[in-house]
Enzyme design. Sequence first.
Site, PDB file in Angstrom:
ATOM      1  N   GLU A   7     -49.568   9.732  32.687  1.00 10.07           N
ATOM      2  CA  GLU A   7     -48.836   9.979  33.939  1.00 10.07           C
ATOM      3  C   GLU A   7     -48.599  11.463  34.172  1.00 10.07           C
ATOM      4  O   GLU A   7     -48.560  11.919  35.305  1.00 10.07           O
ATOM      5  CB  GLU A   7     -47.504   9.229  33.920  1.00 10.07           C
ATOM      6  CG  GLU A   7     -46.677   9.427  35.179  1.00 10.07           C
ATOM      7  CD  GLU A   7     -45.517   8.460  35.282  1.00 10.07           C
ATOM      8  OE1 GLU A   7     -44.472   8.883  35.795  1.00 10.07           O
ATOM      9  OE2 GLU A   7     -45.651   7.310  34.852  1.00 10.07           O
ATOM     10  N   LYS A   8     -48.440  12.222  33.099  1.00  2.00           N
ATOM     11  CA  LYS A   8     -48.139  13.648  33.234  1.00  2.00           C
ATOM     12  C   LYS A   8     -48.743  14.399  32.040  1.00  2.00           C
ATOM     13  O   LYS A   8     -49.054  13.780  31.000  1.00  2.00           O
ATOM     14  CB  LYS A   8     -46.636  13.876  33.332  1.00  2.00           C
ATOM     15  CG  LYS A   8     -45.839  13.303  32.174  1.00  2.00           C
ATOM     16  CD  LYS A   8     -44.348  13.542  32.345  1.00  2.00           C
ATOM     17  CE  LYS A   8     -43.708  12.608  33.330  1.00  2.00           C
ATOM     18  NZ  LYS A   8     -43.587  11.221  32.833  1.00  2.00           N
ATOM     19  N   ASP A 102     -46.213   5.538  32.843  1.00  2.00           N
ATOM     20  CA  ASP A 102     -44.930   5.138  32.254  1.00  2.00           C
ATOM     21  C   ASP A 102     -44.761   3.624  32.352  1.00  2.00           C
ATOM     22  O   ASP A 102     -45.253   3.000  33.304  1.00  2.00           O
ATOM     23  CB  ASP A 102     -43.769   5.835  32.972  1.00  2.00           C
ATOM     24  CG  ASP A 102     -43.639   7.297  32.561  1.00  2.00           C
ATOM     25  OD1 ASP A 102     -44.296   7.687  31.577  1.00  2.00           O
ATOM     26  OD2 ASP A 102     -42.888   8.041  33.215  1.00  2.00           O
ATOM     27  N   ASP A 104     -43.138   1.284  33.640  1.00  2.00           N
ATOM     28  CA  ASP A 104     -42.260   0.727  34.665  1.00  2.00           C
ATOM     29  C   ASP A 104     -43.062   0.524  35.939  1.00  2.00           C
ATOM     30  O   ASP A 104     -44.282   0.724  35.978  1.00  2.00           O
ATOM     31  CB  ASP A 104     -41.050   1.634  34.903  1.00  2.00           C
ATOM     32  CG  ASP A 104     -41.436   3.040  35.352  1.00  2.00           C
ATOM     33  OD1 ASP A 104     -42.622   3.269  35.664  1.00  2.00           O
ATOM     34  OD2 ASP A 104     -40.554   3.924  35.382  1.00  2.00           O
ATOM     35  N   TYR A 323     -38.102   6.085  25.908  1.00  2.00           N
ATOM     36  CA  TYR A 323     -38.342   6.259  27.347  1.00  2.00           C
ATOM     37  C   TYR A 323     -37.032   6.177  28.141  1.00  2.00           C
ATOM     38  O   TYR A 323     -36.291   5.200  28.036  1.00  2.00           O
ATOM     39  CB  TYR A 323     -39.314   5.181  27.836  1.00  2.00           C
ATOM     40  CG  TYR A 323     -39.652   5.265  29.290  1.00  2.00           C
ATOM     41  CD1 TYR A 323     -40.340   6.357  29.809  1.00  2.00           C
ATOM     42  CD2 TYR A 323     -39.268   4.249  30.167  1.00  2.00           C
ATOM     43  CE1 TYR A 323     -40.651   6.432  31.150  1.00  2.00           C
ATOM     44  CE2 TYR A 323     -39.580   4.324  31.516  1.00  2.00           C
ATOM     45  CZ  TYR A 323     -40.269   5.406  31.996  1.00  2.00           C
ATOM     46  OH  TYR A 323     -40.578   5.490  33.331  1.00  2.00           O
ATOM     47  N   ARG A 325     -36.305   6.224  31.620  1.00  2.00           N
ATOM     48  CA  ARG A 325     -36.152   5.533  32.915  1.00  2.00           C
ATOM     49  C   ARG A 325     -36.162   4.024  32.746  1.00  2.00           C
ATOM     50  O   ARG A 325     -36.849   3.299  33.467  1.00  2.00           O
ATOM     51  CB  ARG A 325     -37.254   5.972  33.873  1.00  2.00           C
ATOM     52  CG  ARG A 325     -37.150   7.419  34.324  1.00  2.00           C
ATOM     53  CD  ARG A 325     -38.337   7.809  35.166  1.00  2.00           C
ATOM     54  NE  ARG A 325     -38.202   9.136  35.735  1.00  2.00           N
ATOM     55  CZ  ARG A 325     -38.482  10.263  35.093  1.00  2.00           C
ATOM     56  NH1 ARG A 325     -38.913  10.207  33.837  1.00  2.00           N
ATOM     57  NH2 ARG A 325     -38.329  11.433  35.679  1.00  2.00           N
TER      58      ARG A 325
END
Length: 824
Positions: A7-8, A102, A104, A323, A325
Amino acid sequence: MRLYIAEKPSVGRELAKCLTGPIARRDGYLVTKDGVVTWLFGHILRQAEPEEYDPKYKRWRADDLPIIPEHWKLFVAKDCEKQFAIVKSLIEKADEIVHGGDPDREGQLLVDEVLDYLGNKKPVRRILLNALDEKSIKKANASLRDNRDFFNLKQSALARARADWLIGMNLSRAYTLAARRAGHERLVLPIGRVKTPTLSLVVRREREIENFKPVTYYLIRGTFQHVNGSFEAQWKPQDTMAGLDSENRLVDKKIADEKLAFFEAMPHDAVISSYQKVKKQEPQPLPFSLSTLQVLAGKRFGYAPQLVLDTAQKLYEKKLTTYPRSDCEYLPTNQLSDAATILSHLAKAGDAQIAAWVPAANPRQKSRAWNDKKISAHHAIIPTTVQADVTKMTQEERNLYHLIARGYLAQFYPVHTYDQTKVEVCYKEETFTASGRTERDLGWKVMYQSQKKKQETDEGDDREDKDEKEENAKTLPAMKKKDDVAWKRGRMLEKMTKPPTRFTASTLLAGMKEIHKYVKNPEAKKQLKDVYGIGTEATRATIIDDLIRRKFMKAEGKKKYLVPTPAAYLLVDALPDELTYPDSTAIWEDKLHSMSEGGESLADFLQGQIAFTRKLCAKAGDVHMEVKGENVCPRCHQGVLTKRKGKNGVFWGCSNYPKCRMTCNDKEGKPDLEDAKARLARRPRRAAPAAVSATAMAWQSRQADAPAASRSYSGAEPYDDIAALNALFSPDDYAARMEADEKSYAAQQQKTSSWQSWADKPKYSASPMEHMEKDVASSSFLCPRCREGHLRSIHGKNGVFWGCSNYPRCTATFDDDHGKPLLK
């Protein structure tokens, strides 16, 4: 080749470190023996703006709403074009792709949307990275899942994104235009599916405080003597007695004095009418989700939710916590085996309090938090197996790590057990009650006792709540039912009701999570009690910050209480309940959660959102807002006269155009209201409704001029010239309208006109002088209604008709009769 898409960049680097080396660095990706690792920058694709569906949407017009895309478009974000090209080329070379977003809803979508955008047909696996330490990454890489298992999670994220677009783009435009019609020229009203109900919570709370009227009430407490000791009990008045308010509080001081005197009088004999002693257990508090961490950190340290999220993200990227979030407060049972290692590392982390608590923790104890059935893509926030050193952390990181570590430690302490005692005393046919508790085993509470006083202060407990806690916590003497006791003395307490407390960023976030408390419909309140709230763990803090940044509310005082601004009142007052109360939004969130589990379809959800958007856009057309400006329109009283400049000179028009077509001459830089009011009084029929067809308006004109006995109508349906009227009379602004008028009028003039170019044309005001000889000579068709303008032939969608050049002051129209206006 196996391609990992993170993701990043930071996640990509940590993932590559756990693959077989050596690691070769390239522009935008890393190469290892186990595969190539690349990354995105969050949502590398953005949703199209309205004008990217159709250029006409660049100008905000109420007639264009709602904007409903037939086919949803995505575009590569401008600052991500280079990385997108790198990812695209790597996907083309890959044999297998590993989705590393991530764990989610949003993390699932942002990689999936790139794969779908590129039409990927290659197999995709899913890696769930709940922590970035080496052990967790390797375990996750050894347990890859088929990405198709997460299709419903992607659909849920897609539904959320499109619903937010529909509500945000359409209703923000609709109500901003309504505000501008009321004279709020520079105000933009951002309306969001979650943002607006959140702001409404703050506005309603502020009004509750403003309208609050304190009430003084009285409590009577008596001290009773038992053979085993004395205790204090509180009188419970009977609900039928005089002097009580609607909440059964005694508000009459005279009656309270009389009652206390009555109790003080002889005899003093009393009896224990009820005695209950029950052993109770209080389980360990669950570990943290992001919301619960944000709320507690806000109360304990005054941290804003966004600061908590940013700090938790740093701890995660340092591999010290899992994690951040996460909306889950439970843990998978397979991580129980890490407990001994984590506890050992906590003892050496440099936090003296944590180190003192570790020896009493039992790593083999299993609390209610260890529950695989409660785990989805991620679990609660806990420390990792990486050794932490709090002395090298910032103050914010140290405080958050302490809270997370304590929450984890509590899972390995015994449950808290105590005896709860409730006593009722019958004295002079009145009831007094007392309660108390006796601690048996503090258990996990031993870690929270040292902070108890601090917590009570941070949580803002008022004196009444503290008195109640003290009442429940006191120890009562041993007694049993029917024991005799005697009244010793009494005392009266004078209390005053207090207004509700303003929200802080932390308590507002808690309100978003526990949204069922604020819904309007009582049935929905029951239904939504188990809903996950409005917004997501990752977006709630951003929404609150955005409302503050846009100056719809501000933080005041030491505790940063949130206070709405005038713009917030304007917005909330103008909107219907469907937008300001959280009922609909909470139900939608429940449906999104259901969709992630396969219980709702994307198409059905969006159909509901489209219907809702259409309904609310229609309501925006009739909304009434507080008019802002010194020149309130004398005709509609819902807009203000605004200075315009057309080709024919300066004039003033109503901001509520096209609903109101009021115009005014300019008089020394101000609207000539006296002249306008006089003309309105003189010609009340001047402003015909815009929606009336040309045929019907001409018929109305003829009927108005005809004798009463001869007025009739054939009954034939008038053809609809509204499109032609709009094309001629309703351009986007007055300047464009005036220019169109001039061009159309010039085409009708004969070549023998006294002027040959626009430069030679005399400059008339918005209200031409009556009976100007030059105008009369220039046309044989003087308007019979206003006798100021001239009739001109107009080619409309449904044929030719004639309209007055003095529009919008005169809205007369006439049918065409062989090249001439039908005047009779």
